[in-house]
Design a protein around this motif. Structure first.
Motif, mmCIF file in Angstrom:
data_model
loop_
_atom_site.group_PDB
_atom_site.id
_atom_site.type_symbol
_atom_site.label_atom_id
_atom_site.label_comp_id
_atom_site.label_asym_id
_atom_site.label_seq_id
_atom_site.Cartn_x
_atom_site.Cartn_y
_atom_site.Cartn_z
ATOM 1 N N PHE A 293 34.336 -42.765 -45.339
ATOM 2 C CA PHE A 293 34.882 -41.523 -45.896
ATOM 3 C C PHE A 293 36.370 -41.696 -46.213
ATOM 4 N N PHE A 294 37.118 -42.193 -45.242
ATOM 5 C CA PHE A 294 38.548 -42.370 -45.446
ATOM 6 C C PHE A 294 38.832 -43.473 -46.466
ATOM 7 N N VAL A 431 27.018 -47.399 -45.583
ATOM 8 C CA VAL A 431 26.941 -47.597 -47.039
ATOM 9 C C VAL A 431 26.695 -46.265 -47.749
ATOM 10 N N SER A 432 25.831 -45.428 -47.182
ATOM 11 C CA SER A 432 25.497 -44.154 -47.820
ATOM 12 C C SER A 432 26.713 -43.239 -47.927
ATOM 13 N N VAL A 433 27.475 -43.138 -46.836
ATOM 14 C CA VAL A 433 28.681 -42.314 -46.875
ATOM 15 C C VAL A 433 29.682 -42.878 -47.877
ATOM 16 N N VAL A 464 45.552 -40.216 -46.707
ATOM 17 C CA VAL A 464 46.060 -41.476 -46.158
ATOM 18 C C VAL A 464 46.817 -41.215 -44.867
ATOM 19 N N LEU A 465 47.593 -40.128 -44.822
ATOM 20 C CA LEU A 465 48.318 -39.761 -43.606
ATOM 21 C C LEU A 465 47.349 -39.461 -42.465
ATOM 22 N N ILE A 466 46.306 -38.668 -42.759
ATOM 23 C CA ILE A 466 45.329 -38.291 -41.730
ATOM 24 C C ILE A 466 44.603 -39.521 -41.196
#
Length: 519
Positions: A293-294, A431-433, A464-466
């Motif tokens: 996700f990130f 992979v799905s995420v 990016v910060l999170i």
């Protein structure tokens, strides 16, 4: 042993063995699975910025791009049909990765790679003969099916073949072909865009795509399977012989016995997908979801998918746009080599954290530079050369940060932390995420650019910060730990230790005997 959030890992096992030429060559061949992913990323932006391609399949975008009445540079490529052409591949990859989990677990990593190559090959043929938009999208969907199988199986294959001492460098071998072929694709974009007659795009989506597809297809036929996969499918004698061959020694009893014990525990898990929801797998599931996700919310797709489109949109001429994309491709390759060199020396956390800070600074500078010249109306007027140099320079610094941190490590870390009993299922989640958010970003990016303008870079900078804070507080160091011993990093971590108990990873094996029958 390396530190985990400042806490010692304890006395983990150190299996004997060295980096043999056999395993090096094998991992290089397997890593070629990254070619199909990197090639597609590379050509997508270039092809969609070529006027002959737009005129044939997306005439409304062609008219808007070339109309003198269009002054808002942010919005010239805003078309849901155009973005569906790009993003449909990633939605298909999401769906196929779920099927690939079962194939990888039951029939081995090699067969998943073979399916990936064949599906990508068929998709390339359909795109090459496409006469209508729907044919393009069908071809892209098949390409996505191929990428889903390859991305599910190749990182697992590399992590299982490599010795724990060199696992980081060999696994990032999956990222290096992605970056190399991305560079090649951008060079092809530049030269094929100059072909008279307007058929250069056809060579890229057909003949060009068939080359990486054939490489992974043939490679999957000649590769040996991993000892883990052989044991999982009941062929223990060949598995031990294979382990001796890849470690370069005869005495592999300790590592082999741990692999067998992990496999026996794994075989008694009837529902690996349901097993993922158990409390002791909470750390693994969290990483399988949040790391990809990130990775996509870094904003890298703004650069990689649409680099030529982006540079064209901020006022560069077509040739300059493609050349700028080539420059970022070169930076990407060099920085990935830095990651290969340093990942097993400096550790995963150090690269994650440094890369996050570097990307944050660059996104703020690029947002300021674009905002100062384009404002909110998207009409920059005459752009001086120093402005173009500044934007390209900071985008290259940003790309280098991603390429030695979240790019390769986003695939490496999830592939090395999962116990065998949930490994295929968890990798499919990973992979799905990844593909879900790749699809979403690809689908909405051009619309977001049109409406958010230079603020889009600040949007990604926030994430990016999170994610940098997330790595600092929640991601343990996994450098130098055997894949069968990975459970100790969660037991030693100040936060995740509350979810796991010693019995969950007892006897040096990732799954304790007391948990075998849980489903």
């Amino acid at each position: 042993m390396p530190a985990v959030g400042g806490i010692s890992n304890g006395g983990g096992k150190e299996y004997p063995g060295s980096l043999t030429p056999f395993v090096t060559v094998t991992c290089i061949v397997a890593a070629m699975g990254g070619l199909i992913f990197g090639y597609d990323i590379g050509i997508s932006g270039g092809v969609t910025s070529m006027d002959p391609f737009l005129l044939k399949f997306f005439p409304s975008v062609f008219r808007k791009k070339n109309s003198d009445k269009t002054v808002n540079q942010y919005c010239q490529y805003d078309s849901q049909t155009l973005t569906m052409f790009t993003s449909s591949l990633y939605l298909a990859a999401l769906l196929s990765s779920l099927v690939a989990s079962t194939v990888t677990r039951r029939f081995g990593r090699k067969l998943s790679m073979l399916f990936g190559g064949l599906l990508f090959l068929v998709g390339a043929l359909i795109n090459g003969f496409a006469q209508h938009v729907w044919m393009l999208i069908v071809g892209r969907i098949l390409l996505g099916f191929g990428i889903g199988f390859a991305n599910q199986s190749v990182p697992l294959y590399l992590s299982e073949m490599a010795s724990y001492k060199y696992r980081g460098a060999l696994n990032i071998g999956f990222q290096l072909p992605i970056t190399l072929v991305f560079l090649v694709a951008n060079v092809l974009n530049y030269f094929f865009g100059k072909i008279h007659g307007g058929w250069g795009w056809k060579i890229e989506v057909w003949e060009g795509a068939m080359v990486p597809a054939l490489i992974i297809t043939v490679g999957s036929l000649v590769l040996p399977d991993t000892p883990n996969s052989m044991i999982e499918r009941g062929d223990r004698e060949k598995a031990k012989a294979q382990l001796q061959r890849i470690r370069g020694i005869d005495n592999v009893d300790e590592e082999f016995n741990d692999l067998v014990a992990a496999s026996e525990s794994s075989s008694q898990v009837e529902h690996p997908w349901r097993n993922l929801l158990q409390r002791k797998y909470r750390p693994h599931l969290t990483m399988a979801v949040l790391i990809p996700f990130f990775q996509q919310l870094t904003g890298i797709n703004v650069i990689m998918f649409y680099a030529p489109v982006l540079f064209s949109s901020i006022g560069f001429k077509d040739d300059a746009a493609l050349m700028s994309a080539v420059i970022t491709g070169v930076v990407n390759v060099v920085a990935t080599c830095v990651s290969i060199y340093g990942v097993d020396k400096w550790g995963r956390r150090a690269l994650f954290l440094e890369g996050g800070v570097q990307m944050l600074i660059c996104q703020a500078v690029v947002a300021a530079a674009i905002g100062a010249k384009f404002g909110t109306d998207g009409n920059p007027g005459d752009l001086p050369k120093w402005y173009a140099i500044v934007v390209v320079l900071f985008i290259c610094i940003y790309v280098s940060a991603f390429a030695w941190s979240w790019g390769p490590l986003g695939w490496l870390v999830p592939s090395e932390i999962f116990p065998l009993e949930i490994r295929s299922a968890a990798q499919s989640i990973n992979v799905s995420v990844n593909m879900l958010f790749t699809f979403l970003i690809a689908q909405v990016f051009l619309t977001m650019l049109c409406h958010m303008k230079f603020g889009l870079f600040l949007f990604f900078a926030f994430f990016v910060l999170i994610m940098t804070f997330f790595v600092y507080f929640f991601l343990p160091e996994t450098k130098g730990i055997p894949i069968e011993e990975m459970g100790q990093v969660w037991q030693a971590h100040p936060f995740w230790s509350r979810f796991v108990e010693h019995d969950d990873y007892g006897n040096g094996v990732e799954m304790g005997k007391g948990a075998i029958k849980e489903v």
